[in-house]
Design an enzyme around this catalytic site. Structure first.
Site, PDB file in Angstrom:
ATOM      1  N   ASN A   9       0.809  -1.175   0.059  1.00 52.94           N
ATOM      2  CA  ASN A   9      -0.080  -0.187   0.127  1.00 52.94           C
ATOM      3  C   ASN A   9       0.725   1.227  -0.100  1.00 52.94           C
ATOM      4  O   ASN A   9       1.469   1.492   0.921  1.00 52.94           O
ATOM      5  CB  ASN A   9      -0.934  -0.210   1.170  1.00 52.94           C
ATOM      6  CG  ASN A   9      -1.711   1.460   1.153  1.00 52.94           C
ATOM      7  OD1 ASN A   9      -1.887   2.073   0.479  1.00 52.94           O
ATOM      8  ND2 ASN A   9      -2.298   1.473   2.751  1.00 52.94           N
ATOM      9  N   TRP A  10       1.146   1.824  -1.402  1.00 48.43           N
ATOM     10  CA  TRP A  10       1.835   2.837  -1.325  1.00 48.43           C
ATOM     11  C   TRP A  10       1.307   4.357  -0.695  1.00 48.43           C
ATOM     12  O   TRP A  10       1.818   5.155  -0.752  1.00 48.43           O
ATOM     13  CB  TRP A  10       2.230   3.279  -2.825  1.00 48.43           C
ATOM     14  CG  TRP A  10       3.052   1.974  -3.510  1.00 48.43           C
ATOM     15  CD1 TRP A  10       3.287   1.166  -2.936  1.00 48.43           C
ATOM     16  CD2 TRP A  10       3.574   2.074  -4.711  1.00 48.43           C
ATOM     17  NE1 TRP A  10       4.054   0.165  -3.816  1.00 48.43           N
ATOM     18  CE2 TRP A  10       4.292   0.851  -4.790  1.00 48.43           C
ATOM     19  CE3 TRP A  10       3.806   3.126  -5.596  1.00 48.43           C
ATOM     20  CZ2 TRP A  10       5.012   0.549  -6.019  1.00 48.43           C
ATOM     21  CZ3 TRP A  10       4.276   2.663  -7.151  1.00 48.43           C
ATOM     22  CH2 TRP A  10       4.984   1.448  -7.111  1.00 48.43           C
ATOM     23  N   LYS A  11      -0.002   4.243  -0.290  1.00 48.92           N
ATOM     24  CA  LYS A  11      -0.646   5.453   0.398  1.00 48.92           C
ATOM     25  C   LYS A  11      -0.259   6.607  -0.464  1.00 48.92           C
ATOM     26  O   LYS A  11      -0.328   6.609  -1.784  1.00 48.92           O
ATOM     27  CB  LYS A  11       0.069   5.766   1.837  1.00 48.92           C
ATOM     28  CG  LYS A  11      -0.009   4.496   2.768  1.00 48.92           C
ATOM     29  CD  LYS A  11       0.314   4.893   4.006  1.00 48.92           C
ATOM     30  CE  LYS A  11       0.282   3.527   4.952  1.00 48.92           C
ATOM     31  NZ  LYS A  11       0.057   3.408   6.192  1.00 48.92           N
ATOM     32  N   HIS A  95      -9.495   0.563   4.911  1.00 47.69           N
ATOM     33  CA  HIS A  95      -8.377   0.733   5.446  1.00 47.69           C
ATOM     34  C   HIS A  95      -8.482   1.691   6.675  1.00 47.69           C
ATOM     35  O   HIS A  95      -9.326   2.614   6.693  1.00 47.69           O
ATOM     36  CB  HIS A  95      -7.145   1.385   4.649  1.00 47.69           C
ATOM     37  CG  HIS A  95      -5.742   1.572   4.985  1.00 47.69           C
ATOM     38  ND1 HIS A  95      -5.455   2.321   6.063  1.00 47.69           N
ATOM     39  CD2 HIS A  95      -5.061   0.692   4.936  1.00 47.69           C
ATOM     40  CE1 HIS A  95      -4.260   2.198   6.191  1.00 47.69           C
ATOM     41  NE2 HIS A  95      -3.957   1.131   5.744  1.00 47.69           N
ATOM     42  N   GLU A  97      -6.948   4.223   7.845  1.00 53.15           N
ATOM     43  CA  GLU A  97      -6.916   5.615   7.732  1.00 53.15           C
ATOM     44  C   GLU A  97      -8.251   6.219   6.878  1.00 53.15           C
ATOM     45  O   GLU A  97      -8.271   7.330   7.268  1.00 53.15           O
ATOM     46  CB  GLU A  97      -5.604   5.738   6.756  1.00 53.15           C
ATOM     47  CG  GLU A  97      -4.325   5.727   7.589  1.00 53.15           C
ATOM     48  CD  GLU A  97      -3.104   5.154   6.641  1.00 53.15           C
ATOM     49  OE1 GLU A  97      -3.196   5.297   5.495  1.00 53.15           O
ATOM     50  OE2 GLU A  97      -2.245   4.825   7.324  1.00 53.15           O
ATOM     51  N   GLU A 167      -5.381  -5.683  10.482  1.00 54.40           N
ATOM     52  CA  GLU A 167      -4.360  -4.504  10.748  1.00 54.40           C
ATOM     53  C   GLU A 167      -4.626  -3.877  11.971  1.00 54.40           C
ATOM     54  O   GLU A 167      -5.573  -2.851  12.014  1.00 54.40           O
ATOM     55  CB  GLU A 167      -4.567  -3.541   9.601  1.00 54.40           C
ATOM     56  CG  GLU A 167      -4.125  -4.026   8.259  1.00 54.40           C
ATOM     57  CD  GLU A 167      -3.645  -3.092   7.240  1.00 54.40           C
ATOM     58  OE1 GLU A 167      -2.534  -3.289   6.805  1.00 54.40           O
ATOM     59  OE2 GLU A 167      -3.900  -1.869   7.200  1.00 54.40           O
ATOM     60  N   GLY A 173       2.182   2.206  10.722  1.00 60.01           N
ATOM     61  CA  GLY A 173       3.333   3.084  10.605  1.00 60.01           C
ATOM     62  C   GLY A 173       3.931   3.686  11.838  1.00 60.01           C
ATOM     63  O   GLY A 173       4.151   4.707  12.126  1.00 60.01           O
ATOM     64  N   SER A 212       3.351  -2.401  10.503  1.00 63.21           N
ATOM     65  CA  SER A 212       4.882  -2.236  10.449  1.00 63.21           C
ATOM     66  C   SER A 212       5.465  -3.714  10.252  1.00 63.21           C
ATOM     67  O   SER A 212       6.453  -4.127  10.866  1.00 63.21           O
ATOM     68  CB  SER A 212       5.407  -1.832  11.956  1.00 63.21           C
ATOM     69  OG  SER A 212       4.795  -0.568  12.207  1.00 63.21           O
ATOM     70  N   GLY A 233       2.836  -1.151   4.561  1.00 62.87           N
ATOM     71  CA  GLY A 233       2.666   0.205   4.052  1.00 62.87           C
ATOM     72  C   GLY A 233       4.264   0.790   3.695  1.00 62.87           C
ATOM     73  O   GLY A 233       4.502   0.495   2.900  1.00 62.87           O
ATOM     74  N   GLY A 234       4.595   1.397   4.769  1.00 65.93           N
ATOM     75  CA  GLY A 234       6.079   1.997   4.845  1.00 65.93           C
ATOM     76  C   GLY A 234       6.947   1.144   3.947  1.00 65.93           C
ATOM     77  O   GLY A 234       7.683   1.752   3.152  1.00 65.93           O
TER      78      GLY A 234
HETATM   79  C1  PEP Z   1      -0.849  -0.148   5.880  1.00 65.79           C
HETATM   80  O1  PEP Z   1      -0.853   1.133   5.427  1.00 65.79           O
HETATM   81  O2  PEP Z   1      -1.741  -0.948   5.492  1.00 65.79           O
HETATM   82  C2  PEP Z   1       0.309  -0.518   6.857  1.00 65.79           C
HETATM   83  C3  PEP Z   1       0.191  -1.582   7.369  1.00 65.79           C
HETATM   84  O3  PEP Z   1       1.243   0.516   6.893  1.00 65.79           O
HETATM   85  P1  PEP Z   1       2.574   0.134   7.819  1.00 65.79           P
HETATM   86  O4  PEP Z   1       3.221  -1.266   7.063  1.00 65.79           O
HETATM   87  O5  PEP Z   1       3.630   1.438   7.496  1.00 65.79           O
HETATM   88  O6  PEP Z   1       2.552   0.057   9.120  1.00 65.79           O
END
Ligand code: PEP
Length: 262
Positions: A9-11, A95, A97, A167, A173, A212, A233-234
């Site tokens: 997920n590049w956000k 998600h 967010e 999640e 994040g 993470s 994500g990150g």
């Molecule tokens: C996400 O955005 O779904 C996520 C899990 O982010 P991160 O890996 O940065 O925690």
């Protein structure tokens, strides 16, 4: 047998040229990997260019959200048909967010995922508790409610056409990953809800962990029986770390017999 699944997920990161160079790095790094479903979810503006850069590769394209209607006066929204048009096979829905900053409810997520399935997009549906909810001992109750609300009215056949991502919001994040035991406890719970609805075909539904995920922790997470992959994500917007996560998931998944030997 469930094939390992890693989605990035590049956000809200990456210009079009940056997105194309990132996907070129990832493509070169994973082109020999066969036993993992690999998906990248760039921002909407980069979908067309990334789709072009993924031609004839072993990586699929996903979007980060969509609206529940196919067309109409919904300024700013994107429809499932538009996502299909631009080459998407997957779409992330619900998600945290989106839930936290844009007020998305389980009801809206439910509508969106039914529309996605109707138009042959595979939804990756996110559920998970906040830190306050976990600290209050309510993690299971919250996830049970989100499961009920988000998947209300789904047929067994529809369940087989989606992917679930657990999640925990406190791990997204933050650099604070759930322990493999914490992840397994919740994945096992989600699988028990699925079993109530699906019976034995529950074994076909994949449940991803997100929060993470890094090259250093993917293997231990994948070693858990109900962790079938990761939503990253990150670490997915750094080519080398995403490549290592894909490879790490493969090694452990093979060892645990989750991957078919195709
Ligand atoms: C996400 O955005 O779904 C996520 C899990 O982010 P991160 O890996 O940065 O925690």
């Amino acid at each position: 047998m469930r094939k390992a699944f890693i989605a990035g997920n590049w956000k809200m990161y990456k210009s079009i040229p940056e997105a194309v160079s990132l996907v070129q790095v990832i493509r070169a790094g994973v082109h020999t990997v066969q036993d993992v479903d690999i998906v990248v979810c760039p921002p909407f503006t980069a979908l067309a260019a990334v789709n072009e850069a993924l031609k004839d590769s072993n990586i699929d394209l996903g979007a980060q959200d969509m609206y529940s209607e196919t067309e109409g006066a919904f300024t700013g929204e994107i429809s499932p048909l538009m996502l299909k048009d631009v080459g998407c096979r997957y779409v992330i829905l619900g998600h945290s967010e989106r839930r936290q900053y844009f007020g998305e409810t389980d009801g809206l997520v439910n509508k969106k995922l039914k529309t996605a399935i109707k138009f042959n997009l595979i939804p990756i549906v996110c559920i998970g508790e906040t830190l306050a909810e976990r600290d209050a001992g309510k993690a299971k109750e919250v996830v049970a409610n989100q499961f009920e609300g988000s998947f209300q009215g789904l047929t067994a056949e529809e369940f087989e056409r989606l992917i679930i991502a657990y999640e925990p919001v406190w791990a997204i994040g933050t650099g604070r990953t759930a322990t493999p035991q914490q992840a397994q406890e919740m994945h096992g719970l989600i699988r028990s809800f699925l079993k109530d609805r699906l019976g034995d075909t529950v074994e076909r539904v994949r449940i991803l962990y997100g929060g993470s995920v890094k090259p250093e922790n993917i293997s231990e997470l994948m070693a858990e029986p109900d962790v079938d992959g990761a939503l990253v994500g990150g670490a997915s917007i750094k080519g080398e770390s995403f490549i290592q996560i894909v490879r790490g998931s493969l090694l452990e998944a093979k060892g645990s017999g989750k991957v078919s030997s195709s």
